[in-house]
Design an enzyme around this catalytic site. Structure first.
Site, PDB file in Angstrom:
ATOM      1  N   ASN A   3       0.871  -1.175   0.000  1.00  0.00           N
ATOM      2  CA  ASN A   3       0.000   0.000   0.000  1.00  0.00           C
ATOM      3  C   ASN A   3       0.907   1.223   0.000  1.00  0.00           C
ATOM      4  O   ASN A   3       1.575   1.509   0.990  1.00  0.00           O
ATOM      5  CB  ASN A   3      -0.927   0.021   1.221  1.00  0.00           C
ATOM      6  CG  ASN A   3      -1.835   1.248   1.245  1.00  0.00           C
ATOM      7  OD1 ASN A   3      -1.428   2.338   0.865  1.00  0.00           O
ATOM      8  ND2 ASN A   3      -3.067   1.068   1.694  1.00  0.00           N
ATOM      9  N   GLU A  11      -3.945   2.024  -2.875  1.00  0.00           N
ATOM     10  CA  GLU A  11      -3.998   3.476  -2.622  1.00  0.00           C
ATOM     11  C   GLU A  11      -3.056   4.220  -3.554  1.00  0.00           C
ATOM     12  O   GLU A  11      -2.247   5.036  -3.114  1.00  0.00           O
ATOM     13  CB  GLU A  11      -3.715   3.803  -1.151  1.00  0.00           C
ATOM     14  CG  GLU A  11      -4.865   3.452  -0.223  1.00  0.00           C
ATOM     15  CD  GLU A  11      -4.843   4.277   1.056  1.00  0.00           C
ATOM     16  OE1 GLU A  11      -5.420   5.379   1.050  1.00  0.00           O
ATOM     17  OE2 GLU A  11      -4.275   3.815   2.055  1.00  0.00           O
ATOM     18  N   ASP A  23       2.774   4.728   4.988  1.00  0.00           N
ATOM     19  CA  ASP A  23       2.467   4.252   6.343  1.00  0.00           C
ATOM     20  C   ASP A  23       2.363   2.724   6.384  1.00  0.00           C
ATOM     21  O   ASP A  23       2.323   2.138   7.473  1.00  0.00           O
ATOM     22  CB  ASP A  23       1.236   4.941   6.948  1.00  0.00           C
ATOM     23  CG  ASP A  23       0.075   5.077   5.978  1.00  0.00           C
ATOM     24  OD1 ASP A  23       0.165   4.556   4.848  1.00  0.00           O
ATOM     25  OD2 ASP A  23      -0.936   5.703   6.357  1.00  0.00           O
ATOM     26  N   HIS A  24       2.335   2.085   5.226  1.00  0.00           N
ATOM     27  CA  HIS A  24       2.409   0.618   5.133  1.00  0.00           C
ATOM     28  C   HIS A  24       3.795   0.216   4.632  1.00  0.00           C
ATOM     29  O   HIS A  24       4.475   1.008   3.991  1.00  0.00           O
ATOM     30  CB  HIS A  24       1.380   0.065   4.140  1.00  0.00           C
ATOM     31  CG  HIS A  24      -0.036   0.268   4.530  1.00  0.00           C
ATOM     32  ND1 HIS A  24      -0.873  -0.764   4.884  1.00  0.00           N
ATOM     33  CD2 HIS A  24      -0.795   1.396   4.608  1.00  0.00           C
ATOM     34  CE1 HIS A  24      -2.071  -0.288   5.165  1.00  0.00           C
ATOM     35  NE2 HIS A  24      -2.062   1.013   5.001  1.00  0.00           N
TER      36      HIS A  24
END
Length: 298
Positions: free
Chosen positions: A36, A63, A288-289
């Site tokens: 992601n 995303e 953030d992943h």
DNA sequence: ATGGTTGGCATCCAA
């Protein structure tokens, strides 16, 4: 004395060749991954850096937050990858990058033609040793959880959408399982499967990522006959794929494991390894992943 | 209890 001892189901499995790695003994293995990226416009350098160092044969991205015609294709194609996108403006959006040709590409999760959210893409890749059907998915987050007085999700709310989406997912997976070929279903599931998959499970108890109905829906999908690749290889807690940008969550390893690779029985038989590239989070301008990858004897 | 961060797009929403 004697008697047959059942194998410990918690022991990590090894390939039929022991721990064969890519390129050894003439065995060709395929490395497949999920990442992601939280916006392709902001993640170009970090994505390229990871593709160059990790060298996945195939990766599903979530995303991308980009339409198909505004995705910077050259970033990917200049590295020798093929690219198929299923994007939308501003939010969501998924893609598949692959060194092998992507065949029979389909976009969108069947079951609701009025659903405008771009969260599902499929393709098939083939090697001399066989074919693999791949799903790349971005499962709805589902927050905020809005419930009626009797505990049923408010119709039209985000949590109701998440559960309805998972029911559609289950139906589509039943169709894919009927193909009776190796299948890898991977992406950002927005599901914390078990207590040990969160550093602070109590903080997530009522969250759409962890509350019981979410985990039950995920179990229903697993119980169609999938193997969760990471858990087939690694037991115990402390292994996460997402850390909030806020409050130094990564530095404190205050994370959750929500990015998963599910393999049907044909693919699970080929599983050699599965890991989470947590180091990627320490790089410049990270998502953030972090990526999760599996190696298949294919 | 509150505010803390990031991305995309537009001056706020999603995560």
């Amino acid at each position: 004395m004697g008697g047959v001892r059942a194998p410990d189901p918690l022991l990590p499995i090894t390939g039929r060749n022991g721990s064969v790695r890519r390129g050894k003994n003439g065995a060709r293995h395929m490395k497949i991954a999920s990442f992601n990226i939280n916006g392709i416009k902001a993640r170009g350098p970090a994505l390229v850096r990871w593709l160059e160092s990790a060298q996945p044969d195939l990766a599903v991205l979530q995303e991308i937050k980009s339409t198909d015609d505004t995705f910077p294709r050259a970033l990917i194609e200049d590295l020798g990858y093929n690219l198929e996108t299923h994007g939308q403006k501003g939010f969501n959006g998924v893609a598949i990058v692959s060194k092998l040709p992507l065949e029979d590409v389909t976009r969108g999760l069947p079951g609701d033609d009025s659903d405008p959210q771009a969260r599902w893409i499929e393709a098939t890749v083939s090697t001399e040793q066989g074919a693999l059907r791949v799903v790349g998915l971005y499962l709805p987050n589902g927050n905020p959880v809005e419930l009626e007085g009797d505990g049923t999700p408010v119709a039209g709310g985000k949590y109701a959408y998440k559960l309805a989406w998972m029911a559609r997912m289950e139906a589509r997976l039943r169709e894919l399982l009927a193909l009776e070929m190796p299948l890898a279903v991977m992406g950002d599931y927005n599901i914390i499967p078990q207590t040990e998959d969160a550093a602070r499970p109590d903080a997530w108890r009522d969250d759409a990522l962890f509350r019981l109905p979410s985990r039950k829906a995920y179990r229903r999908i697993l119980n169609l006959g999938f193997t969760e690749a990471f858990r087939a290889r690694t037991q115990g807690g402390g292994h996460y794929s997402f850390w909030d940008y806020q409050a130094g969550a990564f530095e404190r390893n205050d994370g959750i494991r929500i990015d998963h690779i599910l393999l049907n029985a044909y693919a699970a038989d080929l599983l050699q390894d599965c890991r989470i590239d947590s180091d990627v989070r320490a790089g410049e301008k990270p998502s953030d992943h972090v990526p999760i990858w599996a190696e298949l004897a294919l």
